[in-house]
Design a protein around this motif. Structure first.
Motif, PDB file in Angstrom:
ATOM      1  N   LEU A 144     -37.962  82.036  74.553  1.00  0.00           N
ATOM      2  CA  LEU A 144     -36.953  81.568  73.605  1.00  0.00           C
ATOM      3  C   LEU A 144     -35.527  81.936  74.004  1.00  0.00           C
ATOM      4  O   LEU A 144     -34.590  81.540  73.318  1.00  0.00           O
ATOM      5  N   GLY A 145     -35.379  82.712  75.060  1.00  0.00           N
ATOM      6  CA  GLY A 145     -34.046  83.033  75.536  1.00  0.00           C
ATOM      7  C   GLY A 145     -33.523  84.350  74.997  1.00  0.00           C
ATOM      8  O   GLY A 145     -34.034  84.891  74.007  1.00  0.00           O
ATOM      9  N   PRO A 146     -32.473  84.887  75.634  1.00  0.00           N
ATOM     10  CA  PRO A 146     -31.959  86.203  75.235  1.00  0.00           C
ATOM     11  C   PRO A 146     -31.353  86.225  73.839  1.00  0.00           C
ATOM     12  O   PRO A 146     -31.351  87.262  73.182  1.00  0.00           O
ATOM     13  N   GLY A 147     -30.805  85.102  73.386  1.00  0.00           N
ATOM     14  CA  GLY A 147     -30.202  85.082  72.049  1.00  0.00           C
ATOM     15  C   GLY A 147     -31.207  85.389  70.968  1.00  0.00           C
ATOM     16  O   GLY A 147     -30.959  86.210  70.071  1.00  0.00           O
ATOM     17  N   ILE A 148     -32.371  84.746  71.016  1.00  0.00           N
ATOM     18  CA  ILE A 148     -33.421  84.995  70.023  1.00  0.00           C
ATOM     19  C   ILE A 148     -33.991  86.398  70.203  1.00  0.00           C
ATOM     20  O   ILE A 148     -34.291  87.093  69.216  1.00  0.00           O
ATOM     21  N   ALA A 149     -34.134  86.820  71.462  1.00  0.00           N
ATOM     22  CA  ALA A 149     -34.687  88.153  71.711  1.00  0.00           C
ATOM     23  C   ALA A 149     -33.796  89.233  71.115  1.00  0.00           C
ATOM     24  O   ALA A 149     -34.289  90.257  70.620  1.00  0.00           O
ATOM     25  N   LEU A 150     -32.486  89.025  71.133  1.00  0.00           N
ATOM     26  CA  LEU A 150     -31.572  90.022  70.576  1.00  0.00           C
ATOM     27  C   LEU A 150     -31.743  90.174  69.064  1.00  0.00           C
ATOM     28  O   LEU A 150     -31.395  91.219  68.508  1.00  0.00           O
ATOM     29  N   LEU A 151     -32.270  89.153  68.398  1.00  0.00           N
ATOM     30  CA  LEU A 151     -32.485  89.253  66.956  1.00  0.00           C
ATOM     31  C   LEU A 151     -33.500  90.334  66.610  1.00  0.00           C
ATOM     32  O   LEU A 151     -33.492  90.850  65.488  1.00  0.00           O
ATOM     33  N   THR A 152     -34.368  90.662  67.563  1.00  0.00           N
ATOM     34  CA  THR A 152     -35.355  91.715  67.291  1.00  0.00           C
ATOM     35  C   THR A 152     -34.693  93.084  67.151  1.00  0.00           C
ATOM     36  O   THR A 152     -35.336  94.037  66.695  1.00  0.00           O
ATOM     37  N   LEU A 153     -33.423  93.188  67.547  1.00  0.00           N
ATOM     38  CA  LEU A 153     -32.696  94.448  67.412  1.00  0.00           C
ATOM     39  C   LEU A 153     -32.056  94.615  66.036  1.00  0.00           C
ATOM     40  O   LEU A 153     -31.536  95.694  65.733  1.00  0.00           O
ATOM     41  N   LEU A 154     -32.073  93.582  65.221  1.00  0.00           N
ATOM     42  CA  LEU A 154     -31.433  93.679  63.911  1.00  0.00           C
ATOM     43  C   LEU A 154     -32.013  94.805  63.053  1.00  0.00           C
ATOM     44  O   LEU A 154     -31.251  95.539  62.395  1.00  0.00           O
ATOM     45  N   PRO A 155     -33.341  94.975  62.990  1.00  0.00           N
ATOM     46  CA  PRO A 155     -33.849  96.121  62.209  1.00  0.00           C
ATOM     47  C   PRO A 155     -33.334  97.459  62.718  1.00  0.00           C
ATOM     48  O   PRO A 155     -33.077  98.367  61.918  1.00  0.00           O
ATOM     49  N   ALA A 156     -33.185  97.609  64.044  1.00  0.00           N
ATOM     50  CA  ALA A 156     -32.638  98.855  64.580  1.00  0.00           C
ATOM     51  C   ALA A 156     -31.201  99.055  64.119  1.00  0.00           C
ATOM     52  O   ALA A 156     -30.777 100.184  63.820  1.00  0.00           O
ATOM     53  N   LEU A 157     -30.430  97.973  64.043  1.00  0.00           N
ATOM     54  CA  LEU A 157     -29.051  98.070  63.560  1.00  0.00           C
ATOM     55  C   LEU A 157     -29.020  98.451  62.081  1.00  0.00           C
ATOM     56  O   LEU A 157     -28.137  99.206  61.641  1.00  0.00           O
ATOM     57  N   VAL A 158     -29.970  97.928  61.307  1.00  0.00           N
ATOM     58  CA  VAL A 158     -30.051  98.316  59.893  1.00  0.00           C
ATOM     59  C   VAL A 158     -30.330  99.815  59.780  1.00  0.00           C
ATOM     60  O   VAL A 158     -29.731 100.522  58.948  1.00  0.00           O
ATOM     61  N   ALA A 159     -31.237 100.317  60.615  1.00  0.00           N
ATOM     62  CA  ALA A 159     -31.554 101.748  60.583  1.00  0.00           C
ATOM     63  C   ALA A 159     -30.377 102.599  61.031  1.00  0.00           C
ATOM     64  O   ALA A 159     -30.218 103.738  60.573  1.00  0.00           O
ATOM     65  N   ALA A 160     -29.538 102.066  61.921  1.00  0.00           N
ATOM     66  CA  ALA A 160     -28.394 102.826  62.440  1.00  0.00           C
ATOM     67  C   ALA A 160     -27.159 102.725  61.557  1.00  0.00           C
ATOM     68  O   ALA A 160     -26.216 103.499  61.730  1.00  0.00           O
ATOM     69  N   ALA A 161     -27.142 101.805  60.606  1.00  0.00           N
ATOM     70  CA  ALA A 161     -25.957 101.588  59.770  1.00  0.00           C
ATOM     71  C   ALA A 161     -25.479 102.852  59.057  1.00  0.00           C
ATOM     72  O   ALA A 161     -24.267 103.098  58.984  1.00  0.00           O
ATOM     73  N   PRO A 162     -26.377 103.713  58.519  1.00  0.00           N
ATOM     74  CA  PRO A 162     -25.877 104.930  57.849  1.00  0.00           C
ATOM     75  C   PRO A 162     -25.095 105.860  58.756  1.00  0.00           C
ATOM     76  O   PRO A 162     -24.315 106.679  58.267  1.00  0.00           O
ATOM     77  N   LEU A 163     -25.284 105.770  60.056  1.00  0.00           N
ATOM     78  CA  LEU A 163     -24.568 106.648  60.979  1.00  0.00           C
ATOM     79  C   LEU A 163     -23.073 106.370  60.989  1.00  0.00           C
ATOM     80  O   LEU A 163     -22.272 107.255  61.316  1.00  0.00           O
ATOM     81  N   VAL A 164     -22.683 105.144  60.638  1.00  0.00           N
ATOM     82  CA  VAL A 164     -21.265 104.777  60.645  1.00  0.00           C
ATOM     83  C   VAL A 164     -20.746 104.482  59.242  1.00  0.00           C
ATOM     84  O   VAL A 164     -19.575 104.143  59.082  1.00  0.00           O
TER      85      VAL A 164
END
Length: 353
Positions: free
Chosen positions: A127-147
């Motif tokens: 599906l390409g790198p753009g779709i693959a990067l969406l799998t990182l969204l949960p990690a960004l949600v988990a990291a949001a409290p750090l900032v």
């Protein structure tokens, strides 16, 4: 008045002070709490009420802050440090899961037929790198409290845990991969709250140790009944390992929690690499171990070269003394004892002796 005759309000105050000093080495924290306990007992003997004495001492965080200043220790917000540590662990778990989903998910969760050879079976290749990067969204949600700003940090951890749990439940088979991340996110939301209130204590270690040891006990029972055949290697790996780690956790060793977290991460990686009929069971089991071990390690008190059991060996200063033991004897002081002196109640705060 003897220490064992302190009113419940005084014990609650001492427990709160002990929780505020949780990042201080155990021996030093025992001295501080025992010293304050002696001051309270002396002030009550002089005829003051418990409310007057505690009001004169000041809030437990203020006494802990003064103690750190006099001892030359950094003034740290331990619950916030625990939350930050667990948010970092959750972010790392999210990245690990994103890599697994991006490269290995289609081989277990079929996608509509796409003409691709075996080398293009990952999300990245199909599906390409753009779709693959969406799998990182949960990690960004988990990291949001750090900032996030400090005033909304606890709320952002709770909101992130809820969002990740809803995603894991609603995303079908893909969501299965994100359940370990949701578990660590809930630990990041709940454990700092529990630490700030002094909740848990010995029962937390015993409960965690029982959960960690349970797989080893179940395998041992099945092996003894002939349902499962375990050789020496299997016995060491699946029986002795969990039982030993569980015993360390139950006794309060931070090393036990560290081993548990590392074992959980290893089980997750092996489950992904050697997927089979029991993949989901091993994946969730590894996630539970990882979340439990990370939470216990982050919340455990640093000790003077020993685990938190040093506190139990000398007597927990927040527990009433047992018969035959000197009340509140903290042992030989390793550091000067801070006197929680305040202008509001100099008699209650005067050093004993």
């Amino acid at each position: 008045m003897s220490d064992d005759g302190l009113p419940e309000a005084a014990w609650a105050y001492l427990r709160a002070l002990d929780a505020e000093l949780s990042d201080v080495p155990s021996g030093t924290a025992e001295e501080i709490v025992a010293d304050v306990r002696a001051h309270i007992a002396d002030a009550l003997d002089s005829g003051r009420s418990a409310d007057e004495v505690l009001a004169g001492l000041g809030a437990a965080p203020d006494v802990a802050r003064q103690a750190r200043e006099e001892l030359g220790l950094p003034d740290q917000d331990r619950p916030e440090r625990v939350g930050r540590t667990l948010s970092l662990v959750a972010s790392a778990v999210g990245v690990l899961i994103a890599v697994c989903v991006s490269f290995l998910l289609p081989s277990t969760v079929p996608v509509e037929p796409i003409q691709a050879d075996a080398g293009e079976q990952g999300v990245l290749g199909r599906l390409g790198p753009g779709i693959a990067l969406l799998t990182l969204l949960p990690a960004l949600v988990a990291a949001a409290p750090l900032v996030a700003p400090a005033r909304v940090r606890a709320g952002s951890r709770l909101a992130g845990a809820i969002a990740l749990t809803m995603f894991a439940c609603a995303a079908g088979e893909t969501g299965l991969y994100y359940f370990p991340l949701a578990l660590v996110a809930w630990a990041a939301a709940f454990v700092p709250w529990a630490v700030r209130r002094g909740a848990g204590g010995r029962w937390w270690h015993v409960l965690a140790g029982g959960i960690v040891a349970m797989p080893g006990v179940l395998v041992a029972v099945a092996s003894a009944g002939g349902s499962v055949g375990a050789g020496w290697v299997g016995a060491a790996l699946w029986i002795a390992g969990p039982v030993a780690a569980g015993a360390l956790c139950a006794y309060g060793f931070r090393a036990g929690y560290a081993v548990t977290a590392l074992a959980g991460a290893l089980v997750m990686i092996l489950a992904m690499a050697e997927r089979g009929f029991l993949f989901a069971a091993f994946w969730l089991f590894g996630g539970l171990y990882l979340a439990l071990g990370a939470a216990g390690y982050a919340a455990a008190r640093p000790a003077d070269g020993d685990p938190a059991t040093a506190r139990a060996a000398d007597g927990d200063p927040t527990s009433p003394p047992v018969d035959g033991d000197p009340a509140g004897a903290p042992g030989a002081p390793a550091r000067p004892r801070p006197a929680p002196a305040t202008e509001a109640d100099p008699e209650a705060a005067a050093p004993a002796g």
